[in-house]
Scaffold this active site. Structure first.
Site, short mmCIF file in Angstrom:
data_model
loop_
_atom_site.label_atom_id
_atom_site.label_comp_id
_atom_site.label_asym_id
_atom_site.label_seq_id
_atom_site.Cartn_x
_atom_site.Cartn_y
_atom_site.Cartn_z
N GLU A 47 32.36 11.41 139.82
CA GLU A 47 33.24 11.55 140.98
C GLU A 47 34.66 11.90 140.55
OE1 GLU A 47 31.07 8.10 143.74
OE2 GLU A 47 32.84 7.62 142.54
N ASP B 91 24.89 9.67 151.67
CA ASP B 91 23.60 9.24 152.22
C ASP B 91 23.83 8.55 153.56
OD1 ASP B 91 23.60 6.04 151.50
OD2 ASP B 91 24.57 7.23 149.95
#
Length: 271
Positions: free
Chosen positions: A39, A229
């Site tokens: 990330e 998600d």
């Protein structure tokens, strides 16, 4: 004489009070806390930040990257590093490393004016979240610290209001909401009940911990999270997370510089 003395004393007290009033400052020093290397690295490379190997105590797995960007704003990115305790080599995710890396970074950088926590998250379709959405937090809380004892229950939830950046959200079409934090990627039915009670829009594994450490130092906190998600969707969380992680990291690479550019040079109440 008594009147004169009283007047002088009053003026002295007024001057002292006025001298303690802190004028709102423009933000020029930002700490960015990111748990996972995947990330963080696109953003670190984009801003050409340099690693400082002496920033953290040598016994810790944490990493720090520093540089100057956007209107001479100092930017420090810290990451949780890799697990060496259990010798897995995976990213140190979760609340314990998140709280500690933030605490140590703020101890090192008392002049920081804003703590940003960037990363990925799960989103709730019942709150309108979709894959790839960028969220700014307006509050954080825990959903897995269940202590059904008076006062301990409030501590367990640990809700904290965070910096609200309405103008930033409107400018770039970011969504806003509460981020609920827990130490598991999946969740139980009991977790889900508490996440709904928290009125959570998104779910992660670090935000509330980072905000807690920032609160100890009285530093404003803002989370920037990209949805990988759908928590209340049909796909298994781990499959959907891994499937969308690289795309979300690139999305974060686009969003985070926008946040930094908008933030630097402004006061907190202008965000």
């Amino acid at each position: 004489c008594l009147f004169l003395f009283s007047t002088v004393l009053l003026l002295t007290l007024v001057n002292r009070i006025m001298s303690t009033v802190v004028e709102p400052q423009e933000i020029n020093n930002v700490l960015v806390v990111i748990a996972m290397e995947a990330e963080a690295m696109p953003f670190i490379e984009r801003l050409d930040l340099k690693r400082n190997p002496e920033f953290f105590p040598s016994v810790t797995p944490f990493h720090a990257f520093e540089g100057t960007s956007f209107e001479h704003c100092k930017v420090t990115v810290v990451t949780n590093g890799k697990d060496g305790v259990h010798e897995t080599g995976v990213d140190n995710v979760g609340t314990v490393p998140a709280a500690l890396v933030t605490f140590l970074a703020l101890q090192k950088l008392p002049q920081v004016q804003l703590v940003l926590n960037a990363g990925t998250c799960g989103g709730f379709q019942r709150k309108g979240a979709a894959i790839g959405d960028v969220y700014l937090t307006d509050a954080v809380a825990h959903h897995d610290r269940r202590i059904p004892i008076p006062n301990f229950d409030t501590y367990g939830v640990g809700k904290l209001e965070t910096l609200v950046a309405d103008k930033l959200a409107a400018l770039h079409g970011f969504k806003q909401g509460l981020c609920t934090t827990g130490n598991s990627l999946d969740y139980t039915d009991t977790d889900d009940k508490h996440m709904e009670l928290n009125d959570a829009s998104i779910k992660d594994m670090e935000a509330a911990a980072v905000a807690w450490s920032a609160h100890l130092y009285s530093k404003p906190y803002l989370g920037i999270k990209v949805v990988t998600d759908i928590v209340d969707g049909d796909k298994p969380t781990q499959e959907e997370f891994l499937e969308n992680l690289s795309t979300a990291a690139l999305s974060l690479q686009e969003a985070l510089p926008k946040v930094i550019a908008h933030t630097c040079g402004k006061r907190h109440d202008e965000l």
